[in-house]
Structures are given as C-alpha cells and as structure tokens.
Scaffold this motif. Structure first.
Motif, PDB file in Angstrom:
ATOM      1  N   ARG A   1       0.846  -1.306  -0.111  1.00 32.48           N
ATOM      2  CA  ARG A   1       0.051   0.074   0.052  1.00 32.48           C
ATOM      3  C   ARG A   1       0.780   1.320   0.139  1.00 32.48           C
ATOM      4  N   GLY A   2       0.380   2.216  -0.398  1.00 34.38           N
ATOM      5  CA  GLY A   2       0.906   3.619  -0.593  1.00 34.38           C
ATOM      6  C   GLY A   2      -0.144   4.680  -0.941  1.00 34.38           C
ATOM      7  N   ARG A   3       0.149   5.764  -0.627  1.00 30.59           N
ATOM      8  CA  ARG A   3      -0.674   7.062  -1.021  1.00 30.59           C
ATOM      9  C   ARG A   3      -0.105   7.526  -2.376  1.00 30.59           C
ATOM     10  N   TRP A   4       0.976   7.289  -2.871  1.00 31.86           N
ATOM     11  CA  TRP A   4       1.739   7.407  -4.244  1.00 31.86           C
ATOM     12  C   TRP A   4       2.761   6.508  -4.566  1.00 31.86           C
ATOM     13  N   CYS A   5       3.002   6.269  -5.654  1.00 28.69           N
ATOM     14  CA  CYS A   5       3.992   5.647  -6.153  1.00 28.69           C
ATOM     15  C   CYS A   5       4.676   6.329  -7.428  1.00 28.69           C
ATOM     16  N   LEU A   6       6.069   6.198  -7.455  1.00 27.51           N
ATOM     17  CA  LEU A   6       6.540   6.859  -8.483  1.00 27.51           C
ATOM     18  C   LEU A   6       7.693   5.883  -9.227  1.00 27.51           C
ATOM     19  N   LEU A   7       7.840   6.059 -10.510  1.00 21.99           N
ATOM     20  CA  LEU A   7       8.715   5.206 -11.431  1.00 21.99           C
ATOM     21  C   LEU A   7       9.714   6.164 -12.085  1.00 21.99           C
ATOM     22  N   LYS A   8      11.013   6.131 -11.796  1.00 25.19           N
ATOM     23  CA  LYS A   8      11.952   6.937 -12.326  1.00 25.19           C
ATOM     24  C   LYS A   8      13.143   6.272 -13.059  1.00 25.19           C
ATOM     25  N   GLY A   9      13.628   7.102 -14.125  1.00 28.94           N
ATOM     26  CA  GLY A   9      14.718   6.248 -15.052  1.00 28.94           C
ATOM     27  C   GLY A   9      14.921   7.304 -16.064  1.00 28.94           C
ATOM     28  N   ARG A  10      15.770   6.852 -16.981  1.00 33.47           N
ATOM     29  CA  ARG A  10      16.109   7.710 -18.369  1.00 33.47           C
ATOM     30  C   ARG A  10      15.354   7.206 -19.382  1.00 33.47           C
ATOM     31  N   VAL A  11      14.925   7.885 -20.174  1.00 36.52           N
ATOM     32  CA  VAL A  11      14.538   7.427 -21.352  1.00 36.52           C
ATOM     33  C   VAL A  11      15.214   8.161 -22.491  1.00 36.52           C
TER      34      VAL A  11
END
Length: 358
Positions: free
Chosen positions: A261-271
């Motif tokens: 569970r979580g109130r937000w989630c991020l996905l990060k990286g370089r495109v």
C-alpha cells in the motif's frame, strides 16, 4: 527637460518595454493561440488531441479496435514518449505481451463476474462471454485555458450481451509547464438497475503501460496468470537502456513495491537522454485508500484499491459494491516530470493534489 524631450523619453521607454515583450514572445516561438492547454476534437477519427503550449501531450482515443477509451501516448514536457507503443504503434525492442495494456486506462478485472481489464482482440472466442467492454458515448465538455484544459466524457460499461452495468462520467484535467505535465482523472461510476460488485481482484483500476526504458531490468522469463487462469509469458530481453526504479510513499522500492500500500508511487529512470519520473497519486477520498500497487517490473504501473484480498494473501477483503442507482468517484493524478525525482518531491506533489480536491 522640456516637454518634447519628456515625451520622446516616454516613447523610448515604452518602445523598449514593447521590445522586451515582443522578444519574450518570440523567444517562446509561440503564437498567442498556441499558449496554454488546447484540446482539438476530431470526432471522425474518434479522438481528442491535447496540446500544451502548442506541443502534443496526449490524446483521448476510442478506436473500435480497443475495448476501452485510453489516453495514448503520454509525453514528457520535452516531448519524450513515456508509454509503450504496442499494440497500436509497435517499436523495435519493446515487449509485445498483454495487448490490453495500452497507454493510460481505467477499468477492473471482476465486475459482477465479468472481466473488463483483460479484454482485447486477442481474446479467444470461448472467453469472450466473460469479457466486458467500455464504450465511449459522448464528449460532454471541452474547455481550454492558460493553465489547464478540461475534457468531460460519458462511457458505458457493457457486458458481453450488450447490457449496460455501469455508467461512467469522467473529467480529465490536463496541465503542464516547462519540466512537467499532469493528468487528473476524476472518474464517476454509477450503477443502474442492478447491484454491482467489484469482487477483490488484482487487475485494476487505473493503469499505465510504460516505455521499455522505464521497465525494471530482468534476467529471467516470467509467466503471469490472470484471475481466470490465462497465462502470459514475459520473455527475457536485452536490458540495454532499461533502468526503471519504483518508489512508494512508504519507502518500498523496485520489485518490492508490488502488492504493498501507499498514497503515491513513482517510477523513475532515463528514456534516452532525458531523466523522467512518472508518479501516480491516490486521493484520500477514494475507496480502499491507501491503494495497493499493481506495479510490475515488465512495465505495468497500476493503482488498485479494490483488490485487497488478492494483494494481502486473504488477510483483508473489500468486495466493494454499489447498490442500484448508487455512485462512486475515484480521483487520481498522473504526474510526468523531466527529472529523477526524490521522495520529498513526490510527497509535495501529493499534498498539492489532495489540496486541489478536498
């Protein structure tokens, strides 16, 4: 200074000011009618294109080849596409699994026993009676502005026999400036004459399929099975340029995010050369808050507040239901940043989102 000189001085100062204004406009390269958020409706081609300061951001599309309307593709403020191309526009080197995962969508895997999540043209004929379809009915409002654009749509959730089980009215709010873009999806669902049960299921509700570069590198093939037992093999692939990392509000990272569970989630990286962060923000008013994250390393990034039994090994259950004529509203924001964002950046964005919809 005499009167003529004062007048001349004022003219020079005014001219200098106008020159600055004109130069500033020229520096943006934008005509007045390009600034802000514009929506271009094209009923003949079943789409509404969204532009921020004259540049494409995304499109609301509802082609007959898809089993639900979606936003596709999604771009960063620099124009980088952050969603997968398959099956609409396949790109070299990307995965070709799960053809129902297109752009950004909203649906669910078990609505009165019918699967709205997995439906696509790839479904076998014997499975089609178990599948639901979301049909675009109307664009009810289009609003443009300097700081945001809004699109309102009506949709019907249809059983395989054509019966409408849910009516959907959705407000999309599009925003963007240098360095970021965002979509708010305010989704209102209303039951009609029958009680509607969203039986706990891992397939839901707001989902995004990301570009190959934002997947988590993997060195092994995997098989994923849906609630009806249909298996999809996700093969091992070349990991060159693949560098995605998940992070939640609760500090979970990488593959460990799935089923937490979580109130937000991020996905990060370089495109390519661009640093990118995609965040999905859940709202405290949503059922099942804080949501569970159906976030897979192969590129599925989804928030599912309704699948509690599936994610908790049976320790929790929700089985959310609507009585006849009862409605519910889900509020989500998808934020795309042209940076590798840290926890505090996402938390600040989350607080801004909550404050916007109290």
């Amino acid at each position: 200074m005499d009167k003529h000189k004062q007048t001349f001085t004022r003219i020079i100062r005014l001219g200098a000011l106008l020159a600055v204004v004109v130069w500033s406009g020229a520096g943006t390269g934008l005509a007045a009618d390009q600034r802000g958020v514009r929506l271009v409706r094209d009923d003949a081609n079943r789409r509404v294109d969204v532009l921020v300061d004259g540049q494409p951001f995304t499109s609301y599309i509802y082609p007959t080849t898809l089993k639900k309307p979606v936003l596709y593709p999604l771009r960063s403020a620099k124009g980088t596409i952050v969603t997968r191309g398959f099956p609409l526009e396949p790109r070299a080197g990307e995965r070709v699994d799960h053809p129902h995962q297109v752009g950004l969508w909203f649906n669910y895997g078990d609505v009165n026993g019918i699967d709205f999540w997995n439906n696509s043209d790839a479904i076998k004929p014997e499975d089609r009676p178990k599948m639901g379809t979301i049909v675009h009915r109307a664009v009810t409002a289009v609003r443009e502005g300097a700081d945001k654009g809004e699109l309102e749509t009506d949709m019907d959730w249809l059983l395989s026999d054509g019966k409408v089980v849910l009516r959907e009215h959705t407000l999309f709010v599009f925003r963007g400036e240098a360095g970021w873009r965002s979509v708010d999806r305010i989704t209102h669902l209303e039951a009609l004459t029958d009680r509607v049960v969203f039986t706990d299921n891992k397939e839901g509700v707001i989902g995004l399929r990301v570009a190959r570069a934002l997947e988590i590198p993997s060195n092994k093939p995997e098989v994923f099975t849906d609630a009806s037992g249909r298996a999809t093999t996700v093969k091992t692939m070349d990991n060159t340029g693949v560098n995605g990392v998940y992070l939640t509000s609760e500090g979970k990272q990488g593959e460990a995010v799935w089923g937490t569970r979580g109130r937000w989630c991020l996905l990060k990286g370089r495109v390519g050369e661009e640093p990118v962060t995609i965040a999905i923000l859940d709202h405290p008013s949503n059922p099942g808050f804080p949501t569970y994250w159906h976030a897979r390393g192969y590129g599925l990034f989804a928030a599912n507040p309704l699948g509690q039994k599936a994610f908790s090994d049976g320790k929790e259950s929700l089985n959310f239901a609507l009585a006849p004529n009862q409605g519910v509203t889900f509020r989500h924001r998808v934020l795309i940043l042209s940076e590798i964002a840290a926890w505090d950046r996402a938390e600040a964005a989350y607080k801004e989102f909550v404050a916007a919809y109290r």
